[in-house]
Design an enzyme around this catalytic site. Structure first.
Site, PDB file in Angstrom:
ATOM      1  N   HIS A  49      -3.628  -2.193  -0.373  1.00 26.12           N
ATOM      2  CA  HIS A  49      -4.106  -1.003   0.782  1.00 26.12           C
ATOM      3  C   HIS A  49      -2.960  -0.045   0.323  1.00 26.12           C
ATOM      4  O   HIS A  49      -2.667   0.816   1.611  1.00 26.12           O
ATOM      5  CB  HIS A  49      -3.727  -2.026   2.125  1.00 26.12           C
TER       6      HIS A  49
ATOM      7  N   ASP B 156      -1.733  -7.896   3.447  1.00 25.85           N
ATOM      8  CA  ASP B 156      -2.730  -8.974   3.490  1.00 25.85           C
ATOM      9  C   ASP B 156      -3.703  -8.483   2.645  1.00 25.85           C
ATOM     10  O   ASP B 156      -3.228  -7.355   1.867  1.00 25.85           O
ATOM     11  CB  ASP B 156      -3.446  -8.497   4.829  1.00 25.85           C
ATOM     12  N   GLU B 157      -4.725  -9.500   1.671  1.00 26.55           N
ATOM     13  CA  GLU B 157      -4.995  -9.152   1.041  1.00 26.55           C
ATOM     14  C   GLU B 157      -4.963  -8.333  -0.214  1.00 26.55           C
ATOM     15  O   GLU B 157      -5.471  -7.517  -0.970  1.00 26.55           O
ATOM     16  CB  GLU B 157      -6.341  -8.543   1.574  1.00 26.55           C
ATOM     17  N   CYS B 158      -3.629  -9.426  -0.982  1.00 23.39           N
ATOM     18  CA  CYS B 158      -3.049  -8.258  -2.327  1.00 23.39           C
ATOM     19  C   CYS B 158      -3.811  -9.345  -3.176  1.00 23.39           C
ATOM     20  O   CYS B 158      -2.669 -10.004  -3.694  1.00 23.39           O
ATOM     21  CB  CYS B 158      -1.791  -8.643  -1.956  1.00 23.39           C
TER      22      CYS B 158
END
Ligand code: TNX
Length: 514
Positions: A226, A307-309
């Site tokens: 992100h 998150d969400e790497c």
């Protein structure tokens, strides 16, 4: 005979109503006691009733007395109302503030005037951490909107505002030691909408507005993924975007094109960006940014995302979360991370985990969450299919997303209990509950209101009220009736709530009772 219980939201620990005469609230009612509390209640009474403020010297005998007595659990209060007078005593300033929020909900129209029913309420929170999160990165929200959301949340006894300050689409907080971040990476947002940024003074104004309402601010700098926005300011710190079929599909459905290094990203895909995890320059950057955020934030927590790497190799990700949580702890803050960071047992043991999986965990998300409790720390619960306020509430909703098991009805937002989500994680391991509002589809305060209200009240009840099944108020039927009864108050506060199906709204006149 017992009078019907007046509606209070979130449900209090105990509420006894009697059929004794109510307290008549008039312009001449004296409001006395703790000066800060007196100011807060005067303002709230004026907003709700339009009654003019009367100087204390001209007030009549009937009194609302607001006091702090260092008795009882943190943030607790006791409220007594009868024809003779009203008293609210808080165990601390926050408890008194929450007693006032309850009192404001009890103000009811009666003939041409206003009354407060005869009640005895004793109340205290179930969890110490009661949060709302606002994503100001996908769409920027000005200080006035954030302050309005603080007021809304505080009135429901939330005490944490988590600000998601950076993401692929924009960097929103001025960092004095790294001015290029906001100079180069704050101007845009999802869909090509205008961006924006908070100066340090803006950030202080938000923190002060929150503090005056007994809320702390938890800043989040989302790392190591992100971080596409960082590439606009410091291209040397960010890997090239990792494209996947899912990212191409998101671009096809939602637009915004494919991410390219150094170019502002206006789409809605996630998981394509990563800082260069092993470069010294990255760690110099993180020391500057996190050091400054730690110094300018009075609250104890600093959220590092995590998150969400999806584009980051697992070993690199683990090395990163270990080192960045240690850095934050060294800066004197408690690190907070989304539950994926629990993939590594080497994270700093003080790190709080924030679980965003479903109410019934999938894909081993509960195992990652348990890493935090195994290390002796605790969890914040944000199960996406119950408490993500950016999910559509029904199929016709013009705003919101549906990835968390389709639409989240008011009833689904209500019918879950924090202690039943992750096996082995009960009240002792749960610091609290937080309701995130991601802003891919959310542009204005009206949009925020329309998605958040009334489901934010479910979150408030999960965070504050006794566990489902331990109180007769903690049923869907009671909740729906109490939410319906809030309509006149919410209208008087300018809240653009949605009339969700399944709630017996009946506020065409002021004659609303539960
Ligand atoms: C997931 S859950 C995200 C965000 C999105 C959100 C949209 C989590 C920690 N991250 O990046 O904005 O879904 O609902």
């Amino acid at each position: 005979m017992k009078r019907r219980r007046p509606p209070v939201l979130p449900a209090p620990v105990s509420l006894e109503a009697s059929d004794a005469a109510p307290f008549a609230l008039e312009a001449s009612t004296a409001i006395t006691g703790d000066a800060e509390a007196v100011r807060a209640l005067r303002a709230a009474v004026r907003a709700r009733t339009g009654l003019p403020e009367v100087p204390a010297s001209r007030a009549a005998d009937a009194t609302i007395a607001l006091t702090i007595t260092a008795d009882g659990p943190a943030e607790s209060y006791v409220l007594d109302a009868s024809a003779a007078g009203v008293t609210v005593t808080g165990a601390d300033a926050a408890g008194l503030y929450y007693g006032i929020q309850t009192l404001v909900q009890l103000i009811t129209p009666a003939g041409d005037g206003w009354e407060i029913p005869a009640v005895h309420i004793a109340d205290a929170p179930r969890f110490a951490y009661r949060g709302v999160m606002l994503d100001v990165a996908r769409h920027f929200h000005p200080v006035s909107t954030v302050q309005a959301y603080i007021e809304r949340a505080a009135s429901l006894k939330f005490n944490v505002l988590h600000l998601h300050l950076s993401d692929d689409q924009g960097w929103r907080l001025e960092i004095a030691s790294r001015p290029l971040l906001t100079e180069k990476a704050s101007a845009t947002a999802v869909g090509g909408d205008p961006g924006g940024l908070y100066t340090q003074a803006d950030y202080r104004a938000i923190i002060e507005h929150a503090a005056a309402r007994h809320m702390i601010v938890v800043p989040e700098i989302d790392l190591p993924g992100h971080t596409h926005a960082v590439s606009l300011a410091y291209p040397e710190l960010v890997e090239a975007p990792v494209l996947s079929d899912e990212i191409r599909e998101t671009a096809r459905v939602h637009g915004g094109g494919l991410p390219a290094s150094g170019v502002a990203y206006e789409g809605m895909a996630v998981g394509f960006s990563s800082l260069k995890i092993r470069d010294d320059a990255t760690w110099a950057f993180l020391a500057d940014v996190l050091g400054e955020v730690a110094r300018t934030t009075p609250g104890p927590y600093l959220h590092i995302g995590g998150d969400e790497c999806l584009g980051t190799a697992p070993a690199d990700y683990a090395a990163f979360v270990d080192r960045v949580t240690a850095l934050v702890a060294h800066l004197g803050k408690v690190p907070v991370a989304w539950h994926e960071a629990g993939a590594s047992s080497g994270i700093h043991p003080s790190t709080l985990g924030q679980y965003w999986g479903f109410v019934t965990p999938t894909d081993g998300m509960d195992d990652k969450a348990r890493t935090f409790t195994d290390l002796g720390s605790s969890l914040i619960l944000s199960p996406a299919d119950a408490i993500y306020l950016d999910m559509k509430f029904d199929a016709d909703s013009p705003l919101g997303l549906t990835w968390a098991r389709g639409v989240t009805s008011a009833r689904r937002s209500y019918e879950w209990d924090p202690a039943s989500v992750i096996a082995g994680v009960g009240d002792e391991q749960i610091l609290g509950v937080e309701a995130p509002l991601w802003s891919e589809t959310v542009r204005t305060l009206d949009d925020i209101d329309a998605l958040a209200f009334p489901r934010i009240a479910s979150a408030a009840e999960a965070a504050w009220s006794p566990a489902v099944g331990t109180s007769e108020l903690r049923t869907w039927e009671s909740f729906a009736a109490r939410v319906a009864a809030m309509a006149p108050l919410w209208k008087s506060q300018g809240i653009g709530f949605t009339r969700l199906r399944g709630i017996p709204w009946s506020d065409d006149t002021e004659e609303v009772r539960s």
